[in-house]
Scaffold this motif. Structure first.
Motif, mmCIF file in Angstrom:
data_model
loop_
_atom_site.group_PDB
_atom_site.id
_atom_site.type_symbol
_atom_site.label_atom_id
_atom_site.label_comp_id
_atom_site.label_asym_id
_atom_site.label_seq_id
_atom_site.Cartn_x
_atom_site.Cartn_y
_atom_site.Cartn_z
ATOM 1 N N ARG A 132 0.582 6.579 9.419
ATOM 2 C CA ARG A 132 -0.568 5.961 8.760
ATOM 3 C C ARG A 132 -0.071 5.212 7.523
ATOM 4 O O ARG A 132 1.013 5.475 7.012
ATOM 5 N N LEU A 148 -8.399 6.638 0.085
ATOM 6 C CA LEU A 148 -8.034 6.584 1.504
ATOM 7 C C LEU A 148 -7.082 7.714 1.877
ATOM 8 O O LEU A 148 -7.223 8.336 2.933
ATOM 9 N N THR A 166 -1.869 2.558 4.032
ATOM 10 C CA THR A 166 -3.033 1.841 3.516
ATOM 11 C C THR A 166 -2.674 0.364 3.412
ATOM 12 O O THR A 166 -1.537 0.006 3.106
ATOM 13 N N SER A 167 -3.653 -0.466 3.696
ATOM 14 C CA SER A 167 -3.493 -1.909 3.572
ATOM 15 C C SER A 167 -3.963 -2.335 2.182
ATOM 16 O O SER A 167 -4.504 -1.523 1.438
ATOM 17 N N GLN A 220 -6.038 -3.351 -0.932
ATOM 18 C CA GLN A 220 -7.398 -2.936 -1.284
ATOM 19 C C GLN A 220 -7.932 -3.766 -2.446
ATOM 20 O O GLN A 220 -7.155 -4.344 -3.209
ATOM 21 N N GLY A 227 0.841 -1.192 0.000
ATOM 22 C CA GLY A 227 0.000 0.000 0.000
ATOM 23 C C GLY A 227 0.875 1.240 0.000
ATOM 24 O O GLY A 227 2.044 1.192 -0.388
ATOM 25 N N HIS A 235 -6.547 3.359 -2.999
ATOM 26 C CA HIS A 235 -5.521 3.907 -2.101
ATOM 27 C C HIS A 235 -5.561 5.437 -2.112
ATOM 28 O O HIS A 235 -5.387 6.073 -1.076
#
Length: 163
Positions: A54, A79, A56-57, A59, A38, A76
């Motif tokens: 932070r 997010l 993002t995982s 998706q 991510g 992504h």
């Protein structure tokens, strides 16, 4: 505990432990595990330190195999936009992360080409970009300045995962 690293530009990068722990959940410890990844998201402190707090995982739309990860742009970016707005427009794109099914990860030629492509884009800005690869034993962090071709390893830590 925070991982403190010095970037190639001489700034301090603080990588929050909870970010690393969340990435470690995707460690490829079993032969059927696919690569995950991510984007990295953070902000700049008034003192000039960079805080990576932070990410993002994986998706929907990402392409994942045992030895490849291709990030889908739209989910992504959505997010990232939400994190930007929720932070009062302070959190921004810091780079990319993904896993490798090897103990001590080394960027592949595909990784390096992708990283250099990101470095040429406007998103790199003055802080450059950071890249994390989570291996099965070691997690490594690289940094490069905008427009740069040299991506420099700036630190590593043991990968800690729970089976």
């Amino acid at each position: 505990m925070t991982l403190l690293l010095r970037t190639t530009a001489g700034r301090i990068l603080e990588v929050h432990r909870r970010v690393l722990e969340a990435m470690w959940a995707y460690t490829q410890v079993h032969p059927k595990n696919t690569e995950a990844g991510g984007i990295l998201v953070g902000h700049e402190r008034q003192q000039g330190n960079l805080v990576l707090d932070r990410f993002t995982s994986p998706q929907p739309g990402d392409r994942r195999t045992r030895t490849r990860f291709h990030r889908s742009v739209e989910p992504h970016q959505e997010l990232l936009n939400l994190m930007w707005l929720a932070s009062g427009c302070t959190r921004t794109y810091f780079g990319e992360w993904h896993t490798h099914p090897e103990p001590c990860p080394t960027p592949s030629s595909i990784d390096l080409r992708s990283w250099r492509k990101h470095l040429k884009q406007e998103e790199a800005r003055e802080n450059g970009l950071h890249f994390i690869i989570v291996g099965t034993a070691i997690t490594r962090v690289w940094h490069a300045n905008q427009g740069g071709r040299d991506v420099t390893l700036i630190g590593e830590t043991h990968t800690e995962f729970r089976v």
